[in-house]
Design a protein around this motif. Structure first.
Motif, PDB file in Angstrom:
ATOM      1  N   UNK A 194       0.840  -1.223   0.000  1.00  0.00           N
ATOM      2  CA  UNK A 194       0.000   0.000   0.000  1.00  0.00           C
ATOM      3  C   UNK A 194       0.860   1.252   0.000  1.00  0.00           C
ATOM      4  N   UNK A 195       0.381   2.248  -0.715  1.00  0.00           N
ATOM      5  CA  UNK A 195       1.077   3.537  -0.722  1.00  0.00           C
ATOM      6  C   UNK A 195       0.873   4.226   0.618  1.00  0.00           C
ATOM      7  N   UNK A 196       1.817   5.074   1.006  1.00  0.00           N
ATOM      8  CA  UNK A 196       1.697   5.822   2.244  1.00  0.00           C
ATOM      9  C   UNK A 196       0.453   6.724   2.180  1.00  0.00           C
ATOM     10  N   UNK A 197      -0.445   6.623   3.174  1.00  0.00           N
ATOM     11  CA  UNK A 197      -1.678   7.414   3.179  1.00  0.00           C
ATOM     12  C   UNK A 197      -1.387   8.886   3.381  1.00  0.00           C
ATOM     13  N   UNK A 198      -2.036   9.736   2.551  1.00  0.00           N
ATOM     14  CA  UNK A 198      -1.842  11.173   2.696  1.00  0.00           C
ATOM     15  C   UNK A 198      -2.639  11.675   3.897  1.00  0.00           C
ATOM     16  N   UNK A 199      -2.207  12.785   4.470  1.00  0.00           N
ATOM     17  CA  UNK A 199      -2.885  13.358   5.627  1.00  0.00           C
ATOM     18  C   UNK A 199      -4.325  13.704   5.267  1.00  0.00           C
ATOM     19  N   UNK A 200      -5.226  13.448   6.191  1.00  0.00           N
ATOM     20  CA  UNK A 200      -6.640  13.747   5.979  1.00  0.00           C
ATOM     21  C   UNK A 200      -6.803  15.262   5.823  1.00  0.00           C
ATOM     22  N   UNK A 201      -7.425  15.728   4.740  1.00  0.00           N
ATOM     23  CA  UNK A 201      -7.529  17.182   4.510  1.00  0.00           C
ATOM     24  C   UNK A 201      -8.326  17.905   5.588  1.00  0.00           C
ATOM     25  N   UNK A 202      -9.217  17.204   6.286  1.00  0.00           N
ATOM     26  CA  UNK A 202     -10.021  17.877   7.300  1.00  0.00           C
ATOM     27  C   UNK A 202      -9.155  18.318   8.475  1.00  0.00           C
TER      28      UNK A 202
ATOM     29  N   UNK B 110     -14.308  28.359   9.347  1.00  0.00           N
ATOM     30  CA  UNK B 110     -15.384  27.462   9.784  1.00  0.00           C
ATOM     31  C   UNK B 110     -16.062  26.832   8.567  1.00  0.00           C
ATOM     32  N   UNK B 111     -16.376  27.678   7.598  1.00  0.00           N
ATOM     33  CA  UNK B 111     -17.051  27.176   6.399  1.00  0.00           C
ATOM     34  C   UNK B 111     -16.190  26.140   5.686  1.00  0.00           C
ATOM     35  N   UNK B 112     -14.884  26.383   5.650  1.00  0.00           N
ATOM     36  CA  UNK B 112     -13.979  25.434   4.999  1.00  0.00           C
ATOM     37  C   UNK B 112     -13.955  24.102   5.744  1.00  0.00           C
ATOM     38  N   UNK B 113     -13.960  24.157   7.070  1.00  0.00           N
ATOM     39  CA  UNK B 113     -13.966  22.920   7.864  1.00  0.00           C
ATOM     40  C   UNK B 113     -15.251  22.138   7.641  1.00  0.00           C
ATOM     41  N   UNK B 114     -16.412  22.843   7.603  1.00  0.00           N
ATOM     42  CA  UNK B 114     -17.685  22.149   7.382  1.00  0.00           C
ATOM     43  C   UNK B 114     -17.756  21.543   5.985  1.00  0.00           C
ATOM     44  N   UNK B 115     -17.076  22.162   5.039  1.00  0.00           N
ATOM     45  CA  UNK B 115     -17.156  21.697   3.649  1.00  0.00           C
ATOM     46  C   UNK B 115     -16.173  20.560   3.338  1.00  0.00           C
ATOM     47  N   UNK B 116     -15.248  20.302   4.242  1.00  0.00           N
ATOM     48  CA  UNK B 116     -14.220  19.283   3.991  1.00  0.00           C
ATOM     49  C   UNK B 116     -14.681  17.930   4.517  1.00  0.00           C
ATOM     50  N   UNK B 117     -14.671  16.922   3.658  1.00  0.00           N
ATOM     51  CA  UNK B 117     -15.114  15.576   4.034  1.00  0.00           C
ATOM     52  C   UNK B 117     -13.912  14.769   4.522  1.00  0.00           C
ATOM     53  N   UNK B 118     -13.975  14.203   5.737  1.00  0.00           N
ATOM     54  CA  UNK B 118     -12.849  13.389   6.240  1.00  0.00           C
ATOM     55  C   UNK B 118     -12.636  12.160   5.377  1.00  0.00           C
TER      56      UNK B 118
ATOM     57  N   UNK C 245     -13.128  15.650  13.403  1.00  0.00           N
ATOM     58  CA  UNK C 245     -14.312  16.432  13.047  1.00  0.00           C
ATOM     59  C   UNK C 245     -15.369  16.341  14.143  1.00  0.00           C
ATOM     60  N   UNK C 246     -15.515  15.172  14.756  1.00  0.00           N
ATOM     61  CA  UNK C 246     -16.472  15.027  15.853  1.00  0.00           C
ATOM     62  C   UNK C 246     -16.092  15.931  17.017  1.00  0.00           C
ATOM     63  N   UNK C 247     -14.814  15.990  17.329  1.00  0.00           N
ATOM     64  CA  UNK C 247     -14.365  16.886  18.414  1.00  0.00           C
ATOM     65  C   UNK C 247     -14.566  18.341  18.032  1.00  0.00           C
ATOM     66  N   UNK C 248     -14.349  18.647  16.762  1.00  0.00           N
ATOM     67  CA  UNK C 248     -14.524  20.021  16.297  1.00  0.00           C
ATOM     68  C   UNK C 248     -15.990  20.445  16.391  1.00  0.00           C
ATOM     69  N   UNK C 249     -16.893  19.537  16.029  1.00  0.00           N
ATOM     70  CA  UNK C 249     -18.324  19.822  16.143  1.00  0.00           C
ATOM     71  C   UNK C 249     -18.678  20.159  17.585  1.00  0.00           C
ATOM     72  N   UNK C 250     -18.177  19.346  18.518  1.00  0.00           N
ATOM     73  CA  UNK C 250     -18.470  19.592  19.931  1.00  0.00           C
ATOM     74  C   UNK C 250     -17.896  20.924  20.400  1.00  0.00           C
ATOM     75  N   UNK C 251     -16.687  21.249  19.947  1.00  0.00           N
ATOM     76  CA  UNK C 251     -16.078  22.513  20.378  1.00  0.00           C
ATOM     77  C   UNK C 251     -16.814  23.713  19.806  1.00  0.00           C
ATOM     78  N   UNK C 252     -17.292  23.614  18.567  1.00  0.00           N
ATOM     79  CA  UNK C 252     -18.054  24.705  17.973  1.00  0.00           C
ATOM     80  C   UNK C 252     -19.401  24.870  18.674  1.00  0.00           C
TER      81      UNK C 252
END
Length: 249
Positions: free
Chosen positions: A135-143, A188-196, A205-212
């Motif tokens: 497997x190729x090295x997984x890229x960092x999650x954009x979220x 904020x809008x960019x974070x909501x629009x980014x799919x993990x 993202x779950x932690x971010x939702x709770x913090x917001x």
């Protein structure tokens, strides 16, 4: 084919080089490892596969004499290895004297195998030739980057509010506040629009939702969210995401 006389390799040479000279050579050889003189092929390329096949062929030819070593004949066939000799001595299958006689021969034989494999780049070429099987090295999650940018903007606003608390803002400070608020909204809008794309990203993202939600409603945000439309489904979905990420789903 004549047997390999490994015992001859242990004879001391009268003009053997000093330890200091050999240490100097070792340092030079290690330094040379950082300057490869041979080309590195593209992973999975036809050139890499051809080089791997050729290395295997050369390894068979060069290692063939090492297989004919009567000094290390094993009672059940094959040749003693250093690991097998140690195990046999521990169990009483061979004596300490027998181990002391055979271990240097087995160790030197294994060293010669390793030297041949190193010179032919066996490990390197195997990886390059069979690159498609791993497997190729997984890229960092954009979220993760999107959340980090948003949290930086929130921190900037918190610091700004603390620095101006209890007094009227100057015109320059109002302009600065506007800039920070725009950055807050945009990130904020960019974070909501980014799919993990990974479990790590979904957990973040779950932690971010709770913090917001806490930023909006305060420490008792869960109770207040339940009073909103779709509050209970929202909390249920958040709990499900958190549970799934804990399980590595």
């Amino acid at each position: 084919m004549p047997s390999l006389k490994l015992s001859n390799l242990f004879r001391r040479n009268a003009d053997r080089r000093s330890l200091k000279e050999r240490a100097s050579d070792l340092r030079a050889s290690i330094g040379a490892l950082n300057r490869p003189a041979t080309p590195q092929f593209a992973p999975g390329s036809a050139e890499a596969k051809a080089a791997w096949r050729d290395a295997c062929h050369q390894h068979s030819i060069r290692a063939l004499p090492l297989h004919d070593c009567p000094e290390l004949d094993h009672p059940t066939g094959g040749a003693w290895t250093t690991r097998e000799l140690m195990r046999a001595m521990e169990t009483g299958e061979i004596t300490v004297t027998e181990f002391a006689r055979l271990q240097p021969i087995a160790s030197l034989r294994e060293l010669r195998f390793a030297e041949i494999a190193h010179e032919l780049r066996i490990g390197e070429l195997f990886a390059l030739a069979h690159a498609d099987e791993y497997p190729a090295k997984a890229e960092a999650d954009p979220v993760l980057a999107a959340i980090a940018a948003s949290e930086n903007a929130e921190a900037a606003m918190t610091a700004f509010a603390a620095s101006t608390e209890g007094r009227r803002l100057t015109d320059a400070e109002r302009s600065q506040e506007d800039v920070i608020e725009r950055d807050q909204r945009a990130t904020r809008a960019a974070a909501w629009a980014t799919v993990p794309t990974t479990a790590e990203g979904r957990a973040a993202l779950a932690r971010y939702v709770a913090s917001q939600a806490e930023l909006t409603f305060g420490p008792d945000w869960q109770a207040k969210v339940r009073q909103e439309f779709c509050g209970d489904p929202f909390l249920a979905l958040l709990a499900a995401v958190e549970a799934a990420t804990r399980d590595g789903a």
